[in-house]
Write an enzyme that holds these catalytic residues in place. Structure first.
Site, PDB file in Angstrom:
ATOM      1  N   GLU A 157     -35.464  89.180 -22.412  1.00  0.00           N
ATOM      2  CA  GLU A 157     -35.092  89.602 -23.770  1.00  0.00           C
ATOM      3  C   GLU A 157     -34.354  90.936 -23.746  1.00  0.00           C
ATOM      4  O   GLU A 157     -34.836  91.911 -23.146  1.00  0.00           O
ATOM      5  CB  GLU A 157     -36.349  89.705 -24.658  1.00  0.00           C
ATOM      6  CG  GLU A 157     -35.989  90.143 -26.090  1.00  0.00           C
ATOM      7  CD  GLU A 157     -37.087  89.923 -27.115  1.00  0.00           C
ATOM      8  OE1 GLU A 157     -38.130  89.323 -26.782  1.00  0.00           O
ATOM      9  OE2 GLU A 157     -36.891  90.360 -28.268  1.00  0.00           O
ATOM     10  N   GLU A 193     -46.448  88.559 -21.987  1.00  0.00           N
ATOM     11  CA  GLU A 193     -45.440  89.593 -21.731  1.00  0.00           C
ATOM     12  C   GLU A 193     -45.839  90.476 -20.560  1.00  0.00           C
ATOM     13  O   GLU A 193     -47.013  90.802 -20.389  1.00  0.00           O
ATOM     14  CB  GLU A 193     -45.252  90.450 -22.988  1.00  0.00           C
ATOM     15  CG  GLU A 193     -44.746  89.649 -24.182  1.00  0.00           C
ATOM     16  CD  GLU A 193     -44.536  90.508 -25.435  1.00  0.00           C
ATOM     17  OE1 GLU A 193     -44.671  91.754 -25.367  1.00  0.00           O
ATOM     18  OE2 GLU A 193     -44.228  89.921 -26.490  1.00  0.00           O
TER      19      GLU A 193
HETATM   20  O1  KIV Z   1     -42.328  85.800 -30.368  1.00  0.00           O
HETATM   21  C1  KIV Z   1     -41.197  85.348 -30.143  1.00  0.00           C
HETATM   22  O2  KIV Z   1     -40.552  84.729 -30.997  1.00  0.00           O
HETATM   23  C2  KIV Z   1     -40.625  85.580 -28.818  1.00  0.00           C
HETATM   24  C3  KIV Z   1     -39.204  85.196 -28.599  1.00  0.00           C
HETATM   25  C4  KIV Z   1     -38.316  86.044 -29.391  1.00  0.00           C
HETATM   26  C5  KIV Z   1     -38.849  85.148 -27.172  1.00  0.00           C
HETATM   27  O3  KIV Z   1     -41.299  86.056 -27.954  1.00  0.00           O
END
Ligand code: KIV
Length: 279
Positions: free
Chosen positions: A186, A119
Site C-alpha cells: 500500500e 499488517e
Molecule cells: O482495510 C482495507 O480496506 C485494506 C485495503 C485498503 C488494502 O486494508
C-alpha cells in the site's frame, strides 16, 4: 466467458505463474458482496477500512473483532466464487500468537472467511507462522499500514528513502518465508513495488503501488464514488454513485410530497365484503 470456479489461494499462485492480474475489491455487506462477486472480481477483502467508510471513524483503529465477524458473515452470504479475505483488526493479533490464532479462527469459523489479512513485515513473522500452522491462509500487508497510523504520522507514501525501501523488500521476503499466500503493498513507489514483485514468488496486490504488481485492490466505496471524506491520489472512480443516489432520493422525496408515489400499482387490494363490515 466468466470463470465460475471458486477462486482459491492456489488460484493466487497460478495467476502469478501465468501473468494473469488478480482483481480485488473490498465489500462489507451482503448486497454489495453479491454485486462484486457477480462482476467476476477474484477476491473480496472485508477490510477494516469499514471503520472509515461504514462507521464514519477517522481511522481503522476502533474496529473490533465483533465488527469484523459480523461484516464477514454478511459478505460471505453473498459470495460464491471470490476468495474472501477478512482483516484482523487492531490489537486482535499484536499481543501474542495465541490471540492471533484464536481471532483468525473466529473470522474463518464465525465469519465464513477463506483467509485473513494482517499488517506488518518482519516483526509479524512469528505471528504469521503461528496462524499458517493453524491451517489458516494469511495475506500480508506492508507499506502504508493504517493500523500504524499514529507511528507513521499520517496516511503517507512509504519506502521513499534507501533504508526504508530496503526494509520493505526485506519485509516482503520475510513474509514470504513465513508462509503468506500474497502481500498487499500500500502506498509505495511504483519502481519499489516492481522490485518487490520480482523478488517474491507470492503475488503482490497493489493499492497505490503502481502498475507492476500481480493484482490490484481498491475500496469499493471509492471505486463507485460513494465515499467523499478522503480520496487518495491512487483511487480511480469508475462511477459517481453519490450523485446518482442523491438525485434518486430527491426524486423520491418530491414524488412523496406531491402525491406521485405510491401509485395504484404499488398498493394491495382488500375484498369488498370485508371492507363493507368496516364502515
Ligand atoms: O482495510 C482495507 O480496506 C485494506 C485495503 C485498503 C488494502 O486494508
Amino acid at each position: 466467458m466468466m470463470n465460475k470456479d471458486k477462486f482459491t489461494t492456489q488460484s493466487f499462485f497460478d495467476a502469478k505463474q501465468t501473468g494473469k492480474k488478480i482483481t480485488m475489491l473490498t465489500a462489507y455487506d451482503y448486497s454489495m458482496a453479491q454485486i462484486v462477486d457477480d462482476s467476476g472480481i477474484d477476491s473480496i477483502l472485508v477490510g477494516d477500512s469499514l471503520g472509515m467508510v461504514m462507521q464514519g471513524n477517522k481511522s481503522t483503529l476502533k474496529v473490533t473483532m465483533e465488527d469484523m465477524v459480523y461484516h464477514s458473515r454478511c459478505v460471505s452470504r453473498g459470495v460464491h466464487r471470490a476468495l474472501i479475505v477478512a482483516d484482523l483488526p487492531f490489537l486482535s493479533y499484536q499481543v501474542n500468537s495465541e490471540d492471533a490464532i484464536r481471532n483468525a479462527g473466529r473470522l474463518i469459523q464465525e465469519g465464513s472467511a477463506d483467509a485473513v489479512k494482517l499488517e506488518g513485515g518482519q516483526r509479524m513473522v512469528q505471528t504469521v507462522q503461528a496462524v499458517v500452522n493453524a491451517q489458516i491462509p494469511v495475506m500480508g500487508h506492508i507499506g502504508l499500514t493504517p493500523q500504524s497510523i499514529n507511528i507513521m504520522g499520517g496516511f503517507k507514501v512509504q519506502g521513499k528513502e534507501t533504508a526504508a525501501a530496503q526494509k520493505l523488500i526485506d519485509d516482503a521476503m520475510a513474509l514470504e518465508q513465513a508462509g503468506v499466500f500474497s502481500i498487499v503493498l500500500e502506498a509505495v513507489p511504483e519502481k519499489l513495488a516492481q522490485i518487490i514483485t520480482e523478488r517474491v514468488k507470492v503475488p503482490t496486490i497493489g493499492i497505490g503501488a503502481g502498475r507492476y504488481c500481480d493484482g490490484q485492490i481498491l475500496v469499493v466505496n471509492d471505486v463507485l464514488g460513494m465515499y467523499s471524506d478522503f480520496t487518495p491520489k491512487f483511487v480511480k472512480k469508475y462511477a459517481d454513485l453519490k450523485t446518482s443516489i442523491t438525485k434518486a432520493l430527491n426524486n423520491y422525496a418530491t414524488e412523496v410530497q406531491n402525491g406521485q408515489f405510491p401509485e395504484k400499482k404499488h398498493t394491495f387490494k382488500i375484498d369488498e365484503t370485508v371492507l363493507e363490515k368496516l364502515y
